[in-house]
Design a protein around this motif. Structure first.
Motif, PDB file in Angstrom:
ATOM      1  N   SER A 172     -37.699  -6.198   7.002  1.00 18.73           N
ATOM      2  CA  SER A 172     -37.482  -7.530   6.622  1.00 18.73           C
ATOM      3  C   SER A 172     -37.206  -8.338   7.905  1.00 18.73           C
ATOM      4  N   ILE A 175     -40.452  -8.623  10.119  1.00 13.12           N
ATOM      5  CA  ILE A 175     -41.492  -9.759   9.485  1.00 13.12           C
ATOM      6  C   ILE A 175     -40.968 -11.402   9.509  1.00 13.12           C
ATOM      7  N   MET A 181     -47.114 -10.132   8.962  1.00 11.12           N
ATOM      8  CA  MET A 181     -47.159  -8.795   8.271  1.00 11.12           C
ATOM      9  C   MET A 181     -47.521  -7.778   9.290  1.00 11.12           C
ATOM     10  N   ASN A 315     -41.333 -12.252  -0.604  1.00  8.14           N
ATOM     11  CA  ASN A 315     -40.621 -11.488   0.428  1.00  8.14           C
ATOM     12  C   ASN A 315     -40.239 -10.130   0.287  1.00  8.14           C
ATOM     13  N   ARG A 318     -43.506  -7.913   0.581  1.00  5.17           N
ATOM     14  CA  ARG A 318     -43.987  -7.751   1.755  1.00  5.17           C
ATOM     15  C   ARG A 318     -43.356  -6.320   2.324  1.00  5.17           C
ATOM     16  N   GLN A 321     -44.558  -3.449   0.439  1.00  6.86           N
ATOM     17  CA  GLN A 321     -46.111  -3.060   0.869  1.00  6.86           C
ATOM     18  C   GLN A 321     -46.093  -2.297   2.278  1.00  6.86           C
ATOM     19  N   VAL A 322     -45.062  -2.465   3.143  1.00  2.00           N
ATOM     20  CA  VAL A 322     -44.988  -1.860   4.461  1.00  2.00           C
ATOM     21  C   VAL A 322     -44.224  -0.462   3.986  1.00  2.00           C
TER      22      VAL A 322
END
Ligand SMILES: NC(=O)c1ccc[n+]([C@@H]2O[C@H](COP(=O)([O-])OP(=O)(O)OC[C@H]3O[C@@H](n4cnc5c(N)ncnc54)[C@H](O)[C@@H]3O)[C@@H](O)[C@H]2O)c1
Length: 339
Positions: A172, A175, A181, A315, A318, A321-322
């Motif tokens: 976090s 990013i 991203m 947020n 994201r 996703q990683v």
């Protein structure tokens, strides 16, 4: 006045409880925990707050918002239940254990016009915000690469590996700092203590613009380390969360300069020199506030003013996703996975 119910009061929940009870425009009405000893802790310290072992007690009409600080595997189902019962939700990191689940929560929050926020605490940290300010003001030039270490001796989790437990913070932060991203991730992890639960994970990420990043997380390390280094074309920064002087900016860099040939023209191919410079070290002044206090106050403010949270559902998605791509890579011996 926002009435809050907190679920999960183990290690982290008490910090949320302390911060929410310290805010003026909200009131913690109930704390839910399945563990009797943890309910007793609340009863002794906060006799005015009700306790229960039943999640359904969170969903009474009296409660406006639910704060979830239970183990990661329970986040999705509890957050979904809360949103279905028309409660605003602050859920600890990670938002969910899959991209699919995270998307469902976002959809549900949108549909029911509710605030969904995730506890990416470091985005509320004044030192991290200062790092971003330095990058945005072009003080360090173009970021070349960054890496972080989040290490400690414990707490060893039985439910999730070090990647899902510790790396959400670093992901976090990266990013947030780069406002992008990562394109791809590759990760290796090792399970020494419990089979199938990695104690240490090394992740390599590539961000747009040829920016490289690395994250090292572990709960099997002799000392507590929370350190991040950011190397730019003009300057370099070290953020040490354990130090009093949290950020140091090093006026260090290496410039490539072409040498004029005998005719005065530039030769781009071979004739250059590498100019190294090392100047002062600066320590920016940071008016530090407890990041969790800022986070809790922000959650209440977003509900009262119908504002989009800094760490909203998108947020949280994201970061998931990683994490999901990094987990895939872990399972395929470090294969580079596109995100
Ligand atoms: N933002 C941060 O810096 C930070 C730091 C630490 C932990 N966390 C997060 O906080 C969450 C909790 O972590 P922790 O370290 O406090 O874990 P923990 O195991 O110490 O505490 C979890 C508590 O939840 C209770 N619980 C579990 N399932 C429950 C259920 N279904 N209903 C009611 N109660 C239930 C347990 O009895 C326990 O008291 C995790 O998601 C973790 O990632 C965030």
């Amino acid at each position: 006045m926002i009435n809050i119910g907190i679920i999960g009061c183990g290690y982290w929940g008490p910090n949320l409880l302390r911060n929410f009870t310290g805010l003026l425009d909200c009131s913690v009405k109930i704390v839910i925990d399945i563990d009797y000893a943890r309910r007793n802790y609340v009863k002794e310290k906060y006799p005015q707050i009700a306790t229960s072992s039943q999640d359904k007690d969170l969903f009474s009409d009296e409660i406006d918002a639910v704060v979830i600080a239970t183990p990661a595997q329970t986040h999705y189902s509890l957050a979904r239940e809360a949103l279905e019962n028309k409660k605003h939700v602050l859920v600890e990191k990670p938002l969910a254990m899959s991209v699919k689940e995270a998307r469902e929560l976002i959809h549900l929050a949108k549909k029911n016009k509710l605030i969904l926020m995730v506890g990416h605490t470091f985005e509320y940290n004044k030192a991290v915000q200062e790092l971003k300010r330095q990058i945005k003001k072009d003080i360090i030039g173009t970021p070349y690469y960054l890496y972080s270490q989040r290490l400690n001796f414990g707490i060893v989790r039985r439910d999730i590996n070090a990647l899902w437990n510790l790396a959400p913070h670093d992901i976090s932060i990266f990013i947030y700092l780069l406002e992008a991203m990562p394109i791809s991730v590759s990760s290796c992890g090792y399970d020494f203590i419990q089979k199938g639960i990695e104690d240490v994970v090394f992740m390599s990420l590539e961000f747009p613009g040829h920016i490289a990043a690395h994250i090292h997380v572990s709960w099997l390390d002799p000392s507590k380390v929370r350190k991040m280094t950011i190397v730019g074309s003009k300057k370099m920064m070290i953020y040490d969360d354990m130090a009093n002087e949290k950020i140091k900016i090093f006026d260090k860099g290496i410039r490539r300069e072409n040498i004029k040939d005998s005719l005065g023209a530039f030769d781009d191919f071979k004739k250059y020199q590498l100019l190294q410079h090392a100047g002062d070290v600066t320590i920016p002044k940071i008016n530090f506030e407890e990041p969790l206090k800022e986070e809790c106050a922000h959650f209440v403010e977003c509900i009262l003013k119908d504002k989009k949270p800094l760490t909203d559902g998108e947020n949280g998605l994201r970061v998931v996703q990683v994490l999901e791509a990094a987990q895939k890579s872990l399972e395929q011996e470090g294969k580079n996975i596109k995100i």
